[in-house]
Every structure is written in structure tokens, then in C-alpha cells.
Design a protein around this motif. Sequence first.
Motif, short mmCIF file in Angstrom:
data_model
loop_
_atom_site.label_atom_id
_atom_site.label_comp_id
_atom_site.label_asym_id
_atom_site.label_seq_id
_atom_site.Cartn_x
_atom_site.Cartn_y
_atom_site.Cartn_z
N ILE A 111 0.84 -1.20 0.00
CA ILE A 111 0.00 0.00 0.00
C ILE A 111 0.88 1.25 0.00
O ILE A 111 0.63 2.20 -0.74
CB ILE A 111 -0.97 -0.01 1.21
CG1 ILE A 111 -2.05 -1.08 0.98
CG2 ILE A 111 -1.63 1.33 1.39
CD1 ILE A 111 -3.05 -1.18 2.08
N VAL A 112 1.95 1.22 0.80
CA VAL A 112 2.86 2.37 0.81
C VAL A 112 3.47 2.56 -0.57
O VAL A 112 3.48 3.67 -1.14
CB VAL A 112 3.97 2.17 1.87
CG1 VAL A 112 4.99 3.28 1.76
CG2 VAL A 112 3.39 2.12 3.25
N TRP A 129 -3.33 5.99 2.50
CA TRP A 129 -2.36 6.70 3.32
C TRP A 129 -2.78 8.11 3.68
O TRP A 129 -2.26 8.69 4.62
CB TRP A 129 -0.96 6.67 2.70
CG TRP A 129 -0.20 5.61 3.36
CD1 TRP A 129 -0.09 4.33 2.93
CD2 TRP A 129 0.48 5.68 4.61
NE1 TRP A 129 0.60 3.60 3.84
CE2 TRP A 129 0.98 4.38 4.87
CE3 TRP A 129 0.70 6.69 5.55
CZ2 TRP A 129 1.69 4.10 6.02
CZ3 TRP A 129 1.42 6.39 6.69
CH2 TRP A 129 1.91 5.11 6.92
N THR A 150 -8.75 6.31 -3.65
CA THR A 150 -8.06 5.34 -2.79
C THR A 150 -6.79 5.95 -2.19
O THR A 150 -6.34 5.49 -1.15
CB THR A 150 -7.69 4.07 -3.56
OG1 THR A 150 -7.04 4.42 -4.76
CG2 THR A 150 -8.90 3.24 -3.86
N ASN A 176 0.87 3.73 -3.14
CA ASN A 176 0.51 5.13 -2.87
C ASN A 176 1.53 6.06 -3.50
O ASN A 176 1.19 7.03 -4.16
CB ASN A 176 0.52 5.39 -1.36
CG ASN A 176 -0.86 5.48 -0.78
OD1 ASN A 176 -1.56 6.43 -1.02
ND2 ASN A 176 -1.24 4.47 -0.06
N PRO A 223 -3.90 1.55 -3.95
CA PRO A 223 -4.19 2.43 -5.07
C PRO A 223 -3.58 1.87 -6.36
O PRO A 223 -2.53 1.25 -6.32
CB PRO A 223 -3.49 3.74 -4.68
CG PRO A 223 -3.33 3.66 -3.22
CD PRO A 223 -3.14 2.22 -2.90
#
Lengths: 162, 124, 92
Positions: A70-71, B52, B47, A74, A118
Motif C-alpha cells: 500500500i505504501v 495513506w 483510494t 501510494n 491504489p
Amino acid sequence: MTRILPHPLLSVALVLMWLMLTRFSLGHLVLGSVISILAGLALARIEPKAPRIRSWAPLLRLVAIVSVDIVRSNWAVAWLMLTNGRHGGRTSAFVIIPLRLHDPVALALLAIILTATPGTAWLEYDREAGTLLLHVFDMIDEEDWRVLIRDRYEALLLEAFA
Amino acid sequence: MTALDSLPPWLMALVAFFLVLGSTLTLLGAFGLFHLKSFYDRIHAPTLGTSWGTAGILLASLLTWSWVQDRVFVHELVIGLCVMLTTPVTLMFLGRAALHRDRADGRGTVPASNAKKQAADSTD
Amino acid sequence: MNTVLWLALTWAQIALAVAACLSAYRIAVGPRAQDRVLGLDALYVATMLLFIVTGMRLDTPFLFEAALVIAIGGFVGTVSLAKFLLRGEVIE
């Protein structure tokens, strides 16, 4: 035991959440327990099958992998936004991905993972064909995505759910 | 004198970092929602804010309140978990709705339903 | 308050407010119904985060409850709208 607690995981999670949202006290523990048992019984009416988790170790590894992903994604998507999609060089595409998973809970987890990251969006799962329609924001190679999902997420989910 | 004044400098820097990270990512996501051309591209934009973006702001808030109130403040965890678990549901529904509407309108850009035999007994 | 933190809070508030405006633009302009629902989804997340940041600045933990309500209410709202888009036309 299973008659009072048809969904033990749900009930425990609800009690914990109840205690988190209020200050810890005996009264709240009792109240939260009663509510979570009732919620478990109510859910059992709708969905009698509680999820069966065979082993927790792959799930923990999955959590670690997904947090890192996810990091990373992103960062990747934010960078694409800033550079206007590598100055017009980005293409998005639909991919059809065959899945070996059939367990509904495992599929739900996979859906949460793919949507929370994302850059990938879960659009449609076809139960009969066992395929998933995925939309990828920055498409470079279709085969890469099939391999990534099969080896990185699906294998661990298959291990965790019987 | 507010609670934020009582933080030690290293924690202030950390809180400031997470605040800027979270809000900037949310802004970038909203900017993507504003300027991307097709719906299926735009569905990726929020998203950023829900992963984050939310995590950054919630971490900043968690650090501040845990320090000030001298106990771990867990409301943020509940909000974070809530956002984390609910966004996929919304986006999946929206994706399916968009596919369904585009297919019903006969827009050529979306792939056809991949099981033709299902067309007869259409299970939503 | 330390200058760095002041700047960070101000930046966060401005960025989230602008993010909410951009989402509102998507709700107003569309072009299709699913775009508007997507805009609503982004709008409630930005608003919820703005509440949390404002709560930090005003030094009150009570805005959390509001943020939690927005998170849950926004979810229910957007899901039911999406469900309507999915089902509403099936019946037609």
C-alpha cells in the motif's frame, strides 16, 4: 458453545471495539459482551457459516506484505498524478484474472486488498467462470499482474483458508 | 496554551510530517478525481485519500492525543479500520454499477460480460 | 505553538478543504451518475479528515465522534446510492 457464539471472531472483535470506544470498565465489558453475542446470533440468521481459518501465519504474512504494497503503490500513484501520468505516457486497462479461490471470505479479503491498494480496482467477479475483472491504473504488462496476484496474494489466501 | 504546545519537539516534527503527508495525498487523490478523463481512471483516485491519506492524519492525531491524555487513544484505530473496510465495498459496488450502466448503454469501451451463458439468467 | 506544527496544521486544513472542493466539483459536473457518487465518497473522506485536523487545532477530542459518524454515515450513503445505480436500472 457454538450455539451461543456462532461467530466467535465477530463477537470478540465487537467486544474489543466496544471497549476501545468507551473507557474500560466492568459495566461496559458486560454490556459490550451482551451486544456482541446478540449481534453474532443475528448474523447467524443471515449467514450461518462462520469463516474457517486454517492457519493464521499466512494471514499475518499477508498483512505485512499488503502494508508494504500500500505504501509503495501510494507513492507510485501519487507520482503519476504529479507528473500527469508520465506526461501522457500512462495507459490504464482492464485485465481478466483467473482465480483459484472460491471461499467467500478469502475472496472478500482479496477484494479489500486489491481495492485498498491504489492503482488497482476490483470491478466484477464471475463466480461460475471463476474470473475477476480488474482495472489497472498504470498498465505495463497484463501477464505481470496475473502472476503478481497469483503468487503474492492468492497463494497465501489459499494457504490460510481451507 | 493548547495540548499541542506540550509535545516535545521530536514528536511535533513527527506529527507535522504525518499531517502534511496525509493531507497532501488526499489532495492529490481529489486532484486526480478532478482531472482524470474516464470514470475507470477516476475510481483509482480516492483510494489515495482512503489509504495513506487517512492513515497519515490518523497517525498524527493518535500520536498527539496519546501523548496529551497519557493513554493510548484508540478512536483513530476504529475510524481507520472503518474506512479501510468500507471503502472497498463502496468502490466495488460503484465499479459494478458503472460496468452495468455502460453495458446497458452499449458503450464500447468496457469488456463484455465474460460469461455469455449468464446473459439468459442474468444474476445481477 | 511551534511554527513547523502551525504550518503543517494550516497546510493540512487548506489541502483538505481544497480536496473537498475538488470532490464537490465532481459531484456538480458528473458527467454520469457514478461520477457523482464517487465524488460524494471522496467528499466525505476529506471532510472527516478535516474534522480530525480541526479537532487537533482546537484542542478538543469531541470532533472525533463527529468524524466517526461521518465515516459511517458516508459509507451507508454511498453504498446505497451505488446499489441504487446497480439495481434501479435493472427494474426499469
